[in-house]
Scaffold this active site. Structure first.
Site, PDB file in Angstrom:
ATOM      1  N   HIS A 119      -6.687  -2.018   7.127  1.00 41.63           N
ATOM      2  CA  HIS A 119      -5.448  -1.256   7.074  1.00 41.63           C
ATOM      3  C   HIS A 119      -5.287  -0.642   5.685  1.00 41.63           C
ATOM      4  O   HIS A 119      -5.581   0.526   5.483  1.00 41.63           O
ATOM      5  CB  HIS A 119      -4.260  -2.152   7.449  1.00 41.63           C
TER       6      HIS A 119
ATOM      7  N   CYS B 275      -0.158  -8.684   4.080  1.00 43.53           N
ATOM      8  CA  CYS B 275       0.557  -7.460   3.681  1.00 43.53           C
ATOM      9  C   CYS B 275       1.327  -6.849   4.843  1.00 43.53           C
ATOM     10  O   CYS B 275       2.518  -6.605   4.757  1.00 43.53           O
ATOM     11  CB  CYS B 275      -0.404  -6.442   3.094  1.00 43.53           C
ATOM     12  N   HIS B 276       0.629  -6.574   5.969  1.00 41.72           N
ATOM     13  CA  HIS B 276       1.305  -5.868   7.059  1.00 41.72           C
ATOM     14  C   HIS B 276       1.045  -6.506   8.418  1.00 41.72           C
ATOM     15  O   HIS B 276       1.209  -5.873   9.447  1.00 41.72           O
ATOM     16  CB  HIS B 276       0.898  -4.390   7.065  1.00 41.72           C
ATOM     17  N   GLY B 277       0.567  -7.753   8.408  1.00 42.60           N
ATOM     18  CA  GLY B 277       0.482  -8.511   9.645  1.00 42.60           C
ATOM     19  C   GLY B 277      -0.588  -8.100  10.629  1.00 42.60           C
ATOM     20  O   GLY B 277      -0.326  -8.006  11.823  1.00 42.60           O
TER      21      GLY B 277
END
Lengths: 422, 265, 187
Positions: C118, C138-140
């Site tokens: 990502h 960070c963003h799962g």
């Protein structure tokens, strides 16, 4: 094209609107395009443009070198070599920057001596001249700071010698040098502050250059005849006439510059600077870069430490008084038969000083092209130093009063026509 | 003197000043070094290039003769196969790298040695300066990475030094442990003659005989390349740049002449 | 200017102006390249860097993180259950379909560049996520036991670096796989 029309006139609604608010196009047009320039400028007048270009080259190549250079005593030398070996085109950028310094000084010396010959320092261009001296002093400082950065033997010992100038100051000299070093000798702290200042000063130079150009645009260019512009018949617009001529001269200069970058990149440097700095050993023959040599010879010609330093800086500061020391009514040496000869003698004296500056620090007889001359190096340096100051402080004011100049032409255009007719 | 001549003279003097800085290399002292013998090197001149075979031979002399005492810390093994150098093949270069032991830390955190890889620098012959001095009668064998650029007239000087060992003149008092070499400043050098006999190094088939003179020339070639590994790239680009600039200056000159034709100046 | 009376002359003159201006412009643009290219990775950075790693201290179920080319690399000794989980995942459920077989040389050893596809964070070894692999903090993004993206914003599976086994317990990361493997990759 009419040569008399130099004022900017906005041509459409947008430029008219902008001109009322921020007259930037007007500024550009009137200073860089339409600027009325004497039509008799010779090639010696192209060095102003060349210097602007070189300042740009040094700043841009310097910024990219700073992306790879490491200002630390254990890493600086190897980081420069890494630039030369591993960074893409690093060798080119580094040789461009190191030789660029020499090119910058060649150009600035030609520019300065052109100004001296044609009397460009005289009224109404005194401020222009003084700003030029400021730029030259800043260049000297920047060149010296930059030479320290590769952290070779010459870097280190050059920095040691130059910073020791300040130890000549009575009472506080020692404290000042320690303050400059941030240590007991030239050290890592010195290297790091020199790097910081070496990055800063070129932008100061660029600022003073803008003032210098501004101060040029108020009275306009001097010219080889040294007479004032009388009217539109004497001038041409800067663009395209001088942009083309300056451009041509610039390319020739870059050709000369390129020879050094690509085919003789270390000719202007010193081999000892490829030995990493060693604070325990001074190189047997330590010399400054060529552009400081005459000043170095003046320094060494004096047996007293403080007086030597004063005289060396005085050799530059004396230029600041030149506009008032020169008593002649005529600007250009073209019309000054005696002072013209003195100009060339001065140039030879400065050359000899430069030559002496590169010699070893002993008082043996001078050997020039294999020929031993019956004069000691020290004595010759003293004679030359004495003459240098004599020229500016005595000969310039006295000859200005005594000399009878050759009649000066009435105007630039008349002189041009007379030359054509002859 | 005419004006033009005067100005030309000024330019000549300005440049001469730079020359003066270069020319004044005479050392002071009683035993001035002898002027190096001048050789014709293949990499000199505008179109000069290195001879790959010579660089490969020179590398072998470095490794077998010099490397015992002299480091080369700026050089990586990968440099040996890059363009413009000895241009060993990738496989040869990797084999050379693997033949050196480089210091490392093993999985137990102990200092250890492992075979070199292309990315490694040439390992130093001594762990530190004190060890180097101790092993050499307090003299420090210099690193050779930029030695040719660090000596005036470096290639000729190094060649002369390597081949210049002789017996000291009878009136010369040589300090114990030092060797006589007239090309060295002061004439006494700590390094004993490194190239002592013909055939000291065995080159592969098809190379010239390994005379002392040939070995000296070849190792100088290798050291010159190591000092300036981008020499060929630099000169090649330089020729192109010069041709372009000459053409551009001709065009600009024509433009300048045409433009100014109608102006009295 | 006498535009109408001397057209030929004007054209020729214009040609020289245009030619010299364009030559200067082209030269200037070409001269910019070294100033741009110097920012690309230097030769010493690009130089083939290999990391040798001893696998013997790693116990089944353990993940270690080592550094290779300035990036973290996960070496995971998978348990039989984890291998089975990875092999059994239906390709249809995958965002970036790839069999487990294509991602390992030996099923027991999973070797991955530990950079979330990502925005480049390092997925956590502690937070294993919904699929027993890794969860990027960070963003799962959730990765499975083969390092494949199963849930969250990451578009691709965790990358497999080039490596080769020198022996049963030694792996060389950064070295291109053996020629046979290399041709398989091209085919």
């Amino acid at each position: 094209m009419t040569h008399g029309d130099y004022t900017y006139k906005p041509t459409n609604a947008f430029t008219k609107w902008l001109d009322d608010r921020l007259p930037v196009i007007r500024l550009m047009q009137e200073t860089m395009t339409n600027f009325p320039t004497p039509k008799n400028l010779n090639y010696w007048y192209t060095f102003g443009g060349i210097l602007t270009f070189m300042l740009g080259v040094q700043i841009i190549s310097g910024i990219v070198l700073a992306m790879h250079y490491v200002p630390h005593e254990t890493l600086a030398f190897d980081s420069v070599e890494r630039i030369m070996r591993d960074v893409n085109y690093g060798w080119l950028l580094r040789y461009m920057h190191s030789n660029g310094a020499s090119m910058f000084f060649i150009a600035v010396y030609i520019h300065i001596f052109r100004g001296l010959y044609y009397g460009s320092y005289k009224a109404p261009r005194e401020v222009l001249w003084l700003l030029g001296i400021v730029i030259y002093l800043l260049m000297m400082a920047t060149g010296f700071l930059g030479y320290t950065l590769p952290w070779g033997q010459m870097s280190f010992w050059g920095a040691t010698v130059i910073t020791n100038f300040f130890s000549a100051i009575p009472f506080v000299g020692e404290s000042i040098t320690q303050w400059l070093w941030g240590s007991f000798a030239v050290d890592n702290s010195t290297l790091q502050r020199f790097f910081s200042l070496h990055y800063l000063l070129p932008f100061v130079i660029a600022g003073v250059v803008l003032l210098h150009i501004w101060a040029l645009h108020v009275p306009g260019n001097n010219n080889p005849l040294g007479i004032d512009v009388k009217g539109p018949a004497d001038t041409v617009p800067f663009h395209p006439y001088y942009t083309t001529k300056d451009g041509f001269a610039l390319v020739l200069f870059v050709l000369f510059f390129s020879y050094f970058i690509f085919f003789n990149p270390n000719a202007l440097g010193h081999t000892d600077n490829y030995i990493q700095a060693n604070r325990l050993v001074t190189p047997t023959h330590i010399v400054p870069e060529w552009y400081y040599l005459p000043l170095y010879a003046i320094l060494r010609s004096v047996p007293d430490k403080l007086f030597g330093v004063i005289l060396m800086f005085g050799a530059i500061f004396v230029w600041a008084f030149l506009p008032w020391l020169d008593t002649s009514r005529v600007r250009s040496c073209k019309f000054r038969p005696i002072y013209r000869q003195l100009f060339w003698i001065l140039l030879v004296v400065i050359y000899i000083l430069g030559y002496l500056g590169a010699q070893t620090a002993d008082d043996t007889n001078l050997v020039f092209w294999g020929l031993e001359l019956p004069i000691g190096k020290l004595l010759l340096a003293r004679i030359c130093t004495f003459y240098y100051f004599l020229h500016f402080l005595v000969l310039t004011p006295v000859i200005g009063l005594l000399e009878t100049p050759v009649p000066v032409p009435e105007s630039i255009s008349k002189a041009v026509l007379a030359k054509k007719g002859a | 003197m005419t004006m033009k001549l005067n100005l030309l003279l000024a330019a000549a003097l300005t440049l001469g000043l730079a020359g003066a800085a270069l020319a004044s290399e005479e050392e002071s002292g009683t035993f001035e070094p002898k002027h190096p013998q001048q050789q014709q090197w293949v990499w000199e001149g505008v179109f000069g290039k290195f001879d790959r075979q010579q660089l490969q031979r020179g590398y072998q002399v470095y490794k077998e003769v010099c490397a015992a005492c002299h480091g080369m810390h700026l050089l990586s093994f990968r440099n040996l196969s890059q363009p413009g150098g000895p241009e060993f093949t990738e496989a040869q270069m990797k084999a050379i790298a693997a033949s050196f032991q480089v210091p490392t830390i093993d999985d137990n955190g102990e200092a250890a040695q492992r075979p070199g890889t292309p990315a490694d620098r040439f390992p130093a012959p001594y762990p530190n300066e004190k060890a180097a001095r101790a092993a050499n009668g307090n003299a420090l064998p210099p690193d050779l990475s930029v030695i040719i650029k660090a000596r005036h007239d470096g290639s000729n000087y190094t060649y002369s030094l390597l081949t210049g060992y002789t017996d000291a003149p009878s009136d010369f008092s040589l300090l114990p442990g030092l060797n006589y070499n007239p090309y060295f400043a002061g004439h006494q050098i700590a390094m004993p003659a490194p190239l002592v006999s013909d055939g000291q190094v065995t080159w592969p088939e098809g190379n010239p005989a390994a005379t002392k003179d040939q070995m000296a020339k070849d190792v100088v070639a290798f050291l010159t390349w190591a000092s300036e590994p981008k020499l060929e790239e630099r000169k090649e680009l330089g020729v192109k740049v010069m041709i372009f600039l000459i053409a551009l200056s001709a065009l600009l000159y024509l433009a300048y002449r045409r433009l100014w034709r109608d102006v009295d100046h | 200017m006498a535009h109408t009376t001397d057209n030929a002359n004007v054209t020729r003159r214009d040609f020289i102006y245009v030619a010299s201006a364009s030559a200067a412009a082209v030269g200037g643009i070409v001269a910019l390249w070294p100033f741009i290219d110097q920012m690309n990775p230097a030769a010493d950075t690009l130089a083939l860097k290999e990391v040798e790693f001893d696998l013997s201290p790693i116990v089944p179920g353990q993940i270690v993180t080592i550094e290779w080319q300035k990036k973290p690399v996960f070496i995971r000794r998978r348990t039989p259950e984890e291998i089975k989980e990875a092999e059994d995942a239906p390709l249809a459920d995958l965002k970036d379909p790839q069999t487990d077989d294509a991602r390992v040389q030996k099923p027991e050893w999973l070797i991955l560049v530990a950079t979330c596809t990502h925005l480049g964070c390092v997925p956590s070894n502690q937070l294993k996520g919904d699929f027993g692999g890794w969860l990027c903090p960070c963003h799962g993004s959730h990765y499975d036991t083969s390092g494949r993206i199963r849930k969250g914003p990451a578009p691709k599976n965790l990358a497999v670096p080039p490596y080769q086994f020198l022996s049963d317990t030694k792996v060389l990361i950064g070295a291109a796989p053996k020629p046979a493997a290399a041709t398989a990759e091209h085919g």
